[in-house]
Design an enzyme around this catalytic site. Structure first.
Site, short mmCIF file in Angstrom:
data_model
loop_
_atom_site.label_atom_id
_atom_site.label_comp_id
_atom_site.label_asym_id
_atom_site.label_seq_id
_atom_site.Cartn_x
_atom_site.Cartn_y
_atom_site.Cartn_z
N ARG A 35 63.76 1.96 22.21
CA ARG A 35 62.38 2.99 21.72
C ARG A 35 61.19 2.15 21.77
O ARG A 35 60.23 2.48 20.87
CB ARG A 35 62.59 3.68 20.44
N ARG A 39 56.65 6.13 18.73
CA ARG A 39 55.68 6.70 17.72
C ARG A 39 55.10 5.59 17.05
O ARG A 39 54.08 5.78 16.32
CB ARG A 39 56.24 7.84 16.89
N ARG A 48 51.19 11.73 23.62
CA ARG A 48 52.04 12.83 23.27
C ARG A 48 51.16 14.03 22.78
O ARG A 48 51.59 15.04 23.07
CB ARG A 48 52.99 12.42 22.22
N ASP A 85 65.04 11.61 27.01
CA ASP A 85 65.54 11.74 25.94
C ASP A 85 67.10 11.79 26.08
O ASP A 85 67.43 12.23 27.47
CB ASP A 85 65.16 13.17 25.18
N TYR A 162 75.83 16.89 19.24
CA TYR A 162 74.90 17.83 18.90
C TYR A 162 75.19 19.14 19.67
O TYR A 162 74.56 20.01 18.81
CB TYR A 162 73.60 16.98 20.05
#
Length: 362
Positions: A35, A39, A48, A85, A162
């Protein structure tokens, strides 16, 4: 469909990451962060916001390229990783992926029955996921040989969690119910996902990825027997089906099961080139157990980045000492960098790995 760009790629200027994965000699231990484009970087947050939302950012090849390169402008990293992703494959299966504020990923269509599974079509990676391949080629061109590019996918088991749960889960009750009550249905789903992941990663390699990682984020929630049957068996099938040489050099494969340290020997037997190790496993013990078969990647607790620079350097020094001299180590965090990590502390971490590891490669 927009075709991936076809360009002659520049030769690598820094290949220590690839060499380490193949247990070849390096001058210092290579380092990157899971990652690393994310963020915690203000420039990522700005890009973003420009894209509008996370999925739009993933599907815009210029912006995906931009955020992939952002951490390399701040830190002396030895690899870039494709910005994307793990849920791109289920999204391409028309399950209606969306992201809810504070809730993470969700699917409009949930997979719970035998018919649900039979209705799923294995996507054509180069058509249904062409935006990913376009981004890979765009990033390779922009890197211009600076460092290698890592492609990736979620593991079949992790993707299935998921799809069956409908999003993130704390207890995995729906997929575990399927696993114990209707194992044939789950195996059928995992079979389609293994096919999908194999073709997806091979398409990334053809587009320009120079190494690939399989993220088995939720394999560690399984018992040993169930892990072997429902997670590892399908990752082993993927590894066997991957392109292992492209553009005149080997394409290393990294397999990472979070909380999977108890199964390292079984994972190594699946024949990846490297295993990711999280912070719950001692890197020195891991090397003793499987270091003759695979390289090891990891494994600093991401929370260490909240500590002082001195404490960060001490943790890096300890992990390097525990691994010991020689080849076959890629330094990384034990999982993704936290969104509240200080970028200056991340720089301390990266610089410390290079500085403190040189003596182990003399």
């Amino acid at each position: 469909m927009a075709e991936p760009q076809t360009t002659v790629q520049a030769p690598l200027k820094n290949d220590r990451f690839l060499r380490a994965l193949l247990r070849e000699s390096v001058d210092v231990t290579p380092v990157w962060m899971m990652r690393q484009a994310g963020r915690y970087l203000p420039e990522y947050r700005a890009t973003r916001a420009q894209a509008g939302d996370f999925l739009s950012l993933c599907k815009n090849r210029e912006l995906a390229c931009e955020v992939t390169l952002q951490p390399l402008e701040r830190f002396d990293l030895d690899a870039a990783i494709l910005f994307s992703d793990i849920l791109t494959i289920p999204d391409a299966m028309d399950l209606g992926l969306y992201f809810e504020q504070g809730e993470g990923p969700r699917f409009k269509k949930i997979i719970r029955t035998e018919k649900d599974v039979s209705d799923i079509v294995v996507p054509n990676a180069e058509v249904d996921l062409d935006y990913v391949m376009n981004a890979v080629t765009e990033i390779r061109g922009a890197l211009n040989g600076r460092v290698p590019l890592i492609g990736f996918s979620g593991s079949p088991w992790t993707l299935a969690t998921y799809m069956v749960e409908g999003g993130s889960s704390k207890d995995f009750r729906h997929i575990k119910k399927m696993m114990y009550a209707e194992p044939d249905v789950l195996h059928a789903l995992l079979d389609k996902l293994a096919q999908s992941v194999t073709t997806y990663l091979n398409a990334q390699i053809r587009a320009g990825a120079q190494a690939v990682q399989i993220f088995d984020t939720w394999g560690g929630v399984l018992s040993r027997q169930m892990y072997q049957q429902f997670s590892l068996a399908y990752m082993e099938r993927i590894v066997a089906g991957l392109i292992r040489e492209h553009e005149g050099r080997k394409v290393p494969v990294i397999m990472f099961t979070k909380n999977g340290g108890q199964w390292l020997e079984s994972m190594a037997a699946a024949k990846p080139d490297a295993l990711g190790v999280d912070w719950t496993t001692d890197i020195g013990e891991a090397r003793q157990r499987v270091g003759g078969q695979v390289a090891l990647q990891g494994n600093m607790d991401p929370s260490v980045l909240y500590a002082s620079p001195e404490r960060i350097r001490a943790e890096v020094a300890d992990i390097l000492e525990r691994f010991g001299p020689g080849n076959g180590q890629v330094f990384n965090l034990g999982h993704g960098i936290h969104q509240f990590a200080d970028p200056d502390h991340a720089k301390v971490f990266v610089d410390a790995v290079h500085e403190l590891s040189a003596k182990y490669h003399a």
